[in-house]
Design a protein around this motif. Structure first.
Motif, PDB file in Angstrom:
ATOM      1  N   GLN A   1     -16.176 110.363   1.452  1.00  0.00           N
ATOM      2  CA  GLN A   1     -14.845 110.513   0.959  1.00  0.00           C
ATOM      3  C   GLN A   1     -14.206 109.186   0.220  1.00  0.00           C
ATOM      4  N   THR A   2     -14.612 108.426   0.901  1.00  0.00           N
ATOM      5  CA  THR A   2     -14.250 106.821   0.463  1.00  0.00           C
ATOM      6  C   THR A   2     -15.066 106.607  -0.974  1.00  0.00           C
ATOM      7  N   GLN A   3     -16.466 106.697  -0.824  1.00  0.00           N
ATOM      8  CA  GLN A   3     -17.235 106.749  -2.009  1.00  0.00           C
ATOM      9  C   GLN A   3     -16.771 107.390  -3.026  1.00  0.00           C
ATOM     10  N   LEU A   4     -16.254 108.803  -2.820  1.00  0.00           N
ATOM     11  CA  LEU A   4     -15.824 109.723  -4.132  1.00  0.00           C
ATOM     12  C   LEU A   4     -14.709 109.057  -4.521  1.00  0.00           C
ATOM     13  N   ASP A   5     -13.644 108.766  -3.550  1.00  0.00           N
ATOM     14  CA  ASP A   5     -12.416 108.224  -3.971  1.00  0.00           C
ATOM     15  C   ASP A   5     -12.640 106.917  -4.904  1.00  0.00           C
TER      16      ASP A   5
ATOM     17  N   LYS B   1     -12.541 104.693 -10.493  1.00  0.00           N
ATOM     18  CA  LYS B   1     -13.146 104.090 -11.457  1.00  0.00           C
ATOM     19  C   LYS B   1     -13.397 104.731 -12.851  1.00  0.00           C
ATOM     20  N   SER B   2     -13.520 106.013 -12.488  1.00  0.00           N
ATOM     21  CA  SER B   2     -13.560 107.075 -13.762  1.00  0.00           C
ATOM     22  C   SER B   2     -12.115 107.090 -14.413  1.00  0.00           C
ATOM     23  N   ASN B   3     -11.158 107.045 -13.513  1.00  0.00           N
ATOM     24  CA  ASN B   3      -9.720 107.161 -14.019  1.00  0.00           C
ATOM     25  C   ASN B   3      -9.381 105.998 -14.475  1.00  0.00           C
TER      26      ASN B   3
ATOM     27  N   ALA C   1     -14.379 101.239 -27.018  1.00  0.00           N
ATOM     28  CA  ALA C   1     -14.262 102.507 -26.530  1.00  0.00           C
ATOM     29  C   ALA C   1     -15.256 103.584 -26.365  1.00  0.00           C
ATOM     30  N   GLU C   2     -16.228 103.423 -27.378  1.00  0.00           N
ATOM     31  CA  GLU C   2     -17.602 104.095 -27.265  1.00  0.00           C
ATOM     32  C   GLU C   2     -18.248 103.590 -26.442  1.00  0.00           C
ATOM     33  N   SER C   3     -18.407 102.551 -26.047  1.00  0.00           N
ATOM     34  CA  SER C   3     -19.317 101.768 -25.137  1.00  0.00           C
ATOM     35  C   SER C   3     -18.864 102.081 -23.879  1.00  0.00           C
ATOM     36  N   LEU C   4     -17.541 102.021 -23.487  1.00  0.00           N
ATOM     37  CA  LEU C   4     -17.211 102.514 -22.206  1.00  0.00           C
ATOM     38  C   LEU C   4     -17.476 104.035 -21.758  1.00  0.00           C
ATOM     39  N   LYS C   5     -17.275 104.759 -22.992  1.00  0.00           N
ATOM     40  CA  LYS C   5     -17.632 106.381 -22.733  1.00  0.00           C
ATOM     41  C   LYS C   5     -18.831 106.534 -22.401  1.00  0.00           C
ATOM     42  N   ALA C   6     -19.878 105.726 -22.667  1.00  0.00           N
ATOM     43  CA  ALA C   6     -21.215 105.930 -22.181  1.00  0.00           C
ATOM     44  C   ALA C   6     -21.374 105.924 -20.768  1.00  0.00           C
ATOM     45  N   GLU C   7     -20.225 105.159 -20.010  1.00  0.00           N
ATOM     46  CA  GLU C   7     -20.458 105.256 -18.540  1.00  0.00           C
ATOM     47  C   GLU C   7     -19.971 106.401 -17.737  1.00  0.00           C
ATOM     48  N   THR C   8     -19.295 107.434 -18.681  1.00  0.00           N
ATOM     49  CA  THR C   8     -18.519 108.390 -18.201  1.00  0.00           C
ATOM     50  C   THR C   8     -19.513 109.345 -17.618  1.00  0.00           C
TER      51      THR C   8
ATOM     52  N   ALA D   1     -19.752 111.541  -9.180  1.00  0.00           N
ATOM     53  CA  ALA D   1     -18.620 112.343  -8.489  1.00  0.00           C
ATOM     54  C   ALA D   1     -19.094 113.754  -7.961  1.00  0.00           C
ATOM     55  N   LYS D   2     -19.785 114.300  -8.885  1.00  0.00           N
ATOM     56  CA  LYS D   2     -20.320 115.838  -8.525  1.00  0.00           C
ATOM     57  C   LYS D   2     -21.489 115.629  -7.017  1.00  0.00           C
ATOM     58  N   THR D   3     -22.294 114.653  -7.091  1.00  0.00           N
ATOM     59  CA  THR D   3     -22.979 114.670  -6.023  1.00  0.00           C
ATOM     60  C   THR D   3     -22.400 114.391  -4.844  1.00  0.00           C
ATOM     61  N   LEU D   4     -21.333 113.331  -4.888  1.00  0.00           N
ATOM     62  CA  LEU D   4     -20.589 113.086  -3.797  1.00  0.00           C
ATOM     63  C   LEU D   4     -19.735 114.068  -3.073  1.00  0.00           C
ATOM     64  N   ALA D   5     -18.904 114.971  -4.240  1.00  0.00           N
ATOM     65  CA  ALA D   5     -18.336 116.221  -3.742  1.00  0.00           C
ATOM     66  C   ALA D   5     -19.157 116.903  -2.974  1.00  0.00           C
ATOM     67  N   ASP D   6     -20.508 117.347  -3.567  1.00  0.00           N
ATOM     68  CA  ASP D   6     -21.474 118.370  -3.123  1.00  0.00           C
ATOM     69  C   ASP D   6     -21.620 117.912  -1.629  1.00  0.00           C
ATOM     70  N   LYS D   7     -21.828 116.600  -1.508  1.00  0.00           N
ATOM     71  CA  LYS D   7     -22.370 116.197  -0.257  1.00  0.00           C
ATOM     72  C   LYS D   7     -21.010 116.142   0.751  1.00  0.00           C
ATOM     73  N   LEU D   8     -19.888 116.185   0.134  1.00  0.00           N
ATOM     74  CA  LEU D   8     -18.708 116.040   1.259  1.00  0.00           C
ATOM     75  C   LEU D   8     -18.413 117.271   1.575  1.00  0.00           C
ATOM     76  N   ALA D   9     -18.415 118.450   0.762  1.00  0.00           N
ATOM     77  CA  ALA D   9     -18.393 119.954   1.060  1.00  0.00           C
ATOM     78  C   ALA D   9     -19.307 120.158   2.088  1.00  0.00           C
ATOM     79  N   SER D  10     -20.673 119.979   1.967  1.00  0.00           N
ATOM     80  CA  SER D  10     -21.685 120.108   2.778  1.00  0.00           C
ATOM     81  C   SER D  10     -21.424 119.549   4.313  1.00  0.00           C
ATOM     82  N   LEU D  11     -21.034 118.293   4.138  1.00  0.00           N
ATOM     83  CA  LEU D  11     -20.660 117.665   5.516  1.00  0.00           C
ATOM     84  C   LEU D  11     -19.235 118.299   6.179  1.00  0.00           C
ATOM     85  N   GLU D  12     -18.426 118.705   5.605  1.00  0.00           N
ATOM     86  CA  GLU D  12     -17.263 119.480   5.859  1.00  0.00           C
ATOM     87  C   GLU D  12     -17.532 120.552   6.644  1.00  0.00           C
TER      88      GLU D  12
END
Length: 423
Positions: free
Chosen positions: A43-47, A52-54, A72-79, A86-97
């Motif tokens: 949860q901490t990692q996902l937060d 960072k994404s926000n 701006a375009e350079s930063l967009k490449a990190e998105t 975030a998706k990987t962590l969210a899936d892991k969190l759901a599985s752990l819960e």
């Protein structure tokens, strides 16, 4: 359901109390703690990734407004990378819960500090006994023979219609049932309980909320096509009235009661102790349920116990009160008192009521909370009791009050039965 934070912060106490309840999987406690630690880290990692994404999204907006499109375009490449993380962590969190939930629901409630050690009914503690055991004549009959003699309960007819454990009450037997139900409901109203008439089938969420599922599915009648369960007690629908509810502190204690038929498969029950009315698959019961503030719930439990005892005294029945040992308590209870009446012709004690405090075990499952005067929201305590279950009360009334002239009805019941004798 126990609270994960409590398990994590009180590991040794939890293990000690579970031992008192003869729980056979203590390793689950450490598994739950490890899963919770992993869940919190994830949860901490996902937060952090979300933050960072926000932050990057805000920077991109600022740069675009400033006309710095290249940066701006350079930063967009990190998105995309952050989204994937975030998706990987969210899936892991759901599985752990999900894993955490599947394990924590296997832990029974922790017994109160006053609960005695023991694993069998013989190790329950007798804390009070009231009344004189009646002395019957040598030709006294057990209630199933009295029922046949006076043609008031027909076990064979019930067996023909539905099967064993579904008796048919006839004539004064049916009137006695109705009289007892009304007697118990009127007394409950006088004690401040609000009468309810709930459904007698419940869904899985309701069974889970009060702790019957996943613990007792084998004892409940299941309507498979609709995935509903016949209630084993009115505790289930009445307590679930408050699932996902936040009540006001000034509303506490909440006191409800209900008459319902109850259905229990009683799988594995056999022998002389289940004869007649001693153990049925369908029976009538008036249930009392309270929702209370945590610091007052054990005072409430004592008052509920005293109230049930007052009913037995009005019915002139000898009884005793037991504090159940850890191994004889229900999955969800923190402390249970059983009331047993002395059934004279059988020469044995019969349980006619259980009064229990579940503390926050049910309310945590139900998400039943109250908001205090300071605005803080916390889990309420839930309690319930049989007041009373009819079959063994009827059995005791018939056996203890038999005479040569017939069966004498206790004075308190006569205004309800409209007759003084079964003869």
């Amino acid at each position: 359901m126990l609270q994960v934070s409590y398990i994590r912060e009180n590991r040794e106490k939890v293990l000690e109390r579970l031992t008192l309840k003869n729980f056979k999987q203590p390793e689950l406690v450490d598994e739950i703690i490890e899963l919770d630690e992993d869940r919190r880290k994830t949860q901490t990692q996902l937060d952090e990734v979300s933050a960072k994404s926000n932050s990057i999204a805000k920077q991109i907006g600022d740069l675009m407004r400033q006309g710095q499109k290249e940066q701006a375009e350079s930063l967009k490449a990190e998105t995309p990378v952050l989204k994937e993380q975030a998706k990987t962590l969210a899936d892991k969190l759901a599985s752990l819960e999900e894993s955490l939930q599947s394990k924590i629901v296997l832990l029974p409630n922790l017994p109160h500090s006053s609960v005695p050690k023991g694993s069998t009914p013989e190790e329950n503690e007798t804390i009070f006994e009231h009344g004189e055991k009646p002395l019957l004549s040598a030709n006294a009959l057990p209630h199933w023979e009295l029922a046949a003699k006076y043609d008031i309960i027909d076990f064979e007819l019930g067996n023909k219609i539905a099967g064993a454990g579904f008796p048919v009450y006839k004539g004064k037997g049916a009137k006695l049932q109705r009289a007892l139900i009304n007697f118990f409901l009127d007394n409950a109203e006088a004690e401040g309980y609000r009468e309810m008439q709930p459904p007698i089938v419940v869904n899985e969420a309701s069974g889970f909320g009060t702790g019957q599922l996943p613990d007792k599915e084998g004892q409940m009648y299941h309507v498979g096509i609709d995935n509903l369960y016949l209630i084993p007690t009115a505790e289930v629908p009445i307590t679930n009235l408050y699932r996902d509810v936040i009540v006001k502190e000034e509303e506490l204690p909440i006191k409800n009661c209900a008459y319902t038929p109850c259905f229990r498969r009683e799988a594995g029950s056999y022998g002389a102790h289940v004869r007649g009315l001693n153990r049925l698959h369908q029976f009538d019961k008036v249930e009392i349920v309270q929702i209370a503030q945590p610091e007052k719930s054990y005072e409430v439990l004592e008052r509920m116990s005293a109230y049930v005892q007052s009913l037995l005294q009005k019915l002139e029945l000898p009884y005793r009160v037991l504090r159940l040992c850890g191994g004889d308590m229900s999955f969800a209870s923190a402390l249970t008192y059983d009331m047993e009446t002395w059934c004279a012709a059988q020469g044995r004690w019969l349980e006619v009521s259980s009064v229990s405090n579940f503390e926050t075990f049910q309310s945590n499952r139900l998400k039943l909370r109250f908001k205090g005067k300071e605005g803080k929201t916390q889990l309420a305590h839930t309690l319930n009791g049989s007041a009373l279950a009819l079959p063994r009360i009827v059995a005791t009334l018939l056996e203890n009050n038999q005479t040569e002239a017939g069966i004498k009805i206790p004075a308190a019941l006569v205004p309800y039965t409209k007759f003084e004798w079964i003869n």
